[in-house]
Design an enzyme around this catalytic site. Structure first.
Site, PDB file in Angstrom:
ATOM      1  N   TYR A  50       6.279  -9.062  16.813  1.00  0.00           N
ATOM      2  CA  TYR A  50       5.855  -7.855  16.087  1.00  0.00           C
ATOM      3  C   TYR A  50       7.025  -7.153  15.388  1.00  0.00           C
ATOM      4  O   TYR A  50       6.943  -5.951  15.152  1.00  0.00           O
ATOM      5  CB  TYR A  50       5.162  -6.892  17.047  1.00  0.00           C
ATOM      6  N   PHE A  58       3.715   3.555  17.395  1.00  0.00           N
ATOM      7  CA  PHE A  58       2.990   2.901  18.487  1.00  0.00           C
ATOM      8  C   PHE A  58       3.681   1.633  18.988  1.00  0.00           C
ATOM      9  O   PHE A  58       3.116   0.920  19.807  1.00  0.00           O
ATOM     10  CB  PHE A  58       1.559   2.582  18.042  1.00  0.00           C
ATOM     11  N   ARG A  86      -9.116 -14.318   9.951  1.00  0.00           N
ATOM     12  CA  ARG A  86      -8.961 -12.868   9.735  1.00  0.00           C
ATOM     13  C   ARG A  86     -10.324 -12.207   9.470  1.00  0.00           C
ATOM     14  O   ARG A  86     -10.586 -11.109   9.954  1.00  0.00           O
ATOM     15  CB  ARG A  86      -8.020 -12.587   8.554  1.00  0.00           C
ATOM     16  N   THR A  92      -8.178  -3.968  11.792  1.00  0.00           N
ATOM     17  CA  THR A  92      -7.291  -3.681  12.919  1.00  0.00           C
ATOM     18  C   THR A  92      -7.914  -2.680  13.890  1.00  0.00           C
ATOM     19  O   THR A  92      -7.860  -2.877  15.109  1.00  0.00           O
ATOM     20  CB  THR A  92      -5.948  -3.135  12.388  1.00  0.00           C
ATOM     21  N   ARG A 103     -13.658  -7.840  16.611  1.00  0.00           N
ATOM     22  CA  ARG A 103     -13.281  -6.462  16.978  1.00  0.00           C
ATOM     23  C   ARG A 103     -14.445  -5.492  16.791  1.00  0.00           C
ATOM     24  O   ARG A 103     -14.619  -4.564  17.580  1.00  0.00           O
ATOM     25  CB  ARG A 103     -12.067  -6.020  16.155  1.00  0.00           C
ATOM     26  N   HIS A 116      -4.956 -11.291  18.175  1.00  0.00           N
ATOM     27  CA  HIS A 116      -4.038 -11.356  17.033  1.00  0.00           C
ATOM     28  C   HIS A 116      -4.386 -12.597  16.228  1.00  0.00           C
ATOM     29  O   HIS A 116      -4.640 -13.658  16.804  1.00  0.00           O
ATOM     30  CB  HIS A 116      -2.586 -11.470  17.519  1.00  0.00           C
TER      31      HIS A 116
HETATM   32  P1  IDP Z   1      -3.536  -6.754  12.842  1.00  0.00           P
HETATM   33  O1  IDP Z   1      -3.493  -7.155  14.314  1.00  0.00           O
HETATM   34  O2  IDP Z   1      -4.931  -6.395  12.407  1.00  0.00           O
HETATM   35  O3  IDP Z   1      -2.880  -7.766  11.948  1.00  0.00           O
HETATM   36  P2  IDP Z   1      -1.139  -5.104  12.512  1.00  0.00           P
HETATM   37  O4  IDP Z   1      -0.999  -4.044  11.486  1.00  0.00           O
HETATM   38  O5  IDP Z   1      -0.398  -6.393  12.305  1.00  0.00           O
HETATM   39  O6  IDP Z   1      -2.718  -5.385  12.699  1.00  0.00           O
HETATM   40  O7  IDP Z   1      -0.730  -4.455  13.901  1.00  0.00           O
HETATM   41  C1  IDP Z   1      -0.486  -5.251  15.037  1.00  0.00           C
HETATM   42  C2  IDP Z   1      -1.125  -4.619  16.247  1.00  0.00           C
HETATM   43  O8  IDP Z   1      -0.538  -3.321  16.511  1.00  0.00           O
HETATM   44  C3  IDP Z   1      -2.615  -4.318  16.103  1.00  0.00           C
HETATM   45  O9  IDP Z   1      -3.426  -5.459  16.301  1.00  0.00           O
HETATM   46  C4  IDP Z   1      -2.815  -3.258  17.175  1.00  0.00           C
HETATM   47  O10 IDP Z   1      -2.829  -3.856  18.490  1.00  0.00           O
HETATM   48  C5  IDP Z   1      -1.531  -2.440  17.021  1.00  0.00           C
HETATM   49  N1  IDP Z   1      -1.703  -1.336  16.054  1.00  0.00           N
HETATM   50  C6  IDP Z   1      -1.711  -1.440  14.709  1.00  0.00           C
HETATM   51  N2  IDP Z   1      -1.873  -0.250  14.106  1.00  0.00           N
HETATM   52  C7  IDP Z   1      -1.980   0.650  15.107  1.00  0.00           C
HETATM   53  C8  IDP Z   1      -2.156   2.073  15.127  1.00  0.00           C
HETATM   54  O11 IDP Z   1      -2.238   2.753  14.090  1.00  0.00           O
HETATM   55  N3  IDP Z   1      -2.228   2.654  16.368  1.00  0.00           N
HETATM   56  C9  IDP Z   1      -2.122   1.934  17.522  1.00  0.00           C
HETATM   57  N4  IDP Z   1      -1.942   0.595  17.554  1.00  0.00           N
HETATM   58  C10 IDP Z   1      -1.875  -0.049  16.356  1.00  0.00           C
HETATM   59 MG    MG Z   2      -0.850  -8.340  11.898  1.00  0.00          MG
END
Ligand code: IDP
Ligand code: MG
Length: 135
Positions: A50, A58, A86, A92, A103, A116
């Site tokens: 990540y 977060f 996706r 997300t 989700r 993920h």
């Molecule tokens: P994704 O998993 O849909 O690709 P990403 O932006 O890559 O989303 O973020 C990775 C992970 O970080 C998310 O799946 C979620 O677990 C966490 N996350 C992302 N945005 C937020 C937020 O605004 N608040 C809390 N956790 C978040």
């Molecule tokens: Mg992502």
């Protein structure tokens, strides 16, 4: 053209007994799994996975979450696999994810969102290398 993508079922998916439900959705779509790996992530591996999010508020919550228990990492193949997975996963934030998506149907918490999936073919290759080709 067949493509591969990286999928990781996060600790909440395993805690809630949702492996069959989620893997079944990918299989029924016609995607084929080629590798599975059950492991507890080190904080170092989670942070590398990540790293793009390192500055986010977060981030530490995210690392604690994905390292608190085992995950199921996997590789899936199929036509346009990255975009197809996706779409099956959904947005997300599970509150915004459409009904019918993983989700959207199974989640409610923005951090604990079950799964993920790689967001591009380049991310998929990077993530596969990180989980399956390094030791
Ligand atoms: P994704 O998993 O849909 O690709 P990403 O932006 O890559 O989303 O973020 C990775 C992970 O970080 C998310 O799946 C979620 O677990 C966490 N996350 C992302 N945005 C937020 C937020 O605004 N608040 C809390 N956790 C978040
Ligand atoms: Mg992502």
């Amino acid at each position: 053209m067949s493509e591969r993508t990286f999928v990781m079922l996060k600790p909440d998916a395993l805690e809630r007994g949702l492996i069959g439900e989620i893997v079944g959705r990918l299989e029924r779509k016609g995607l084929r799994p080629t590798r599975f790996l059950w492991r507890v992530l080190s904080p170092e591996l989670a942070a590398r996975h990540y790293e793009r999010l390192a500055g986010k508020s977060f981030f530490s919550e995210l690392i604690d979450y994905v390292t608190r228990g085992p995950v199921l990492a996997s590789i899936w193949e199929g036509r346009e696999a990255v975009a197809v997975v996706r779409a099956l996963v959904g947005a997300t934030d599970p509150v915004k994810a459409a009904p019918g998506t993983i989700r959207g149907d199974l989640g409610l918490d923005c951090t604990e969102n079950l799964i993920h999936a790689s967001d591009s073919p380049e991310s998929a290759e990077r993530e596969i290398a990180l989980f399956f080709e390094e030791e």
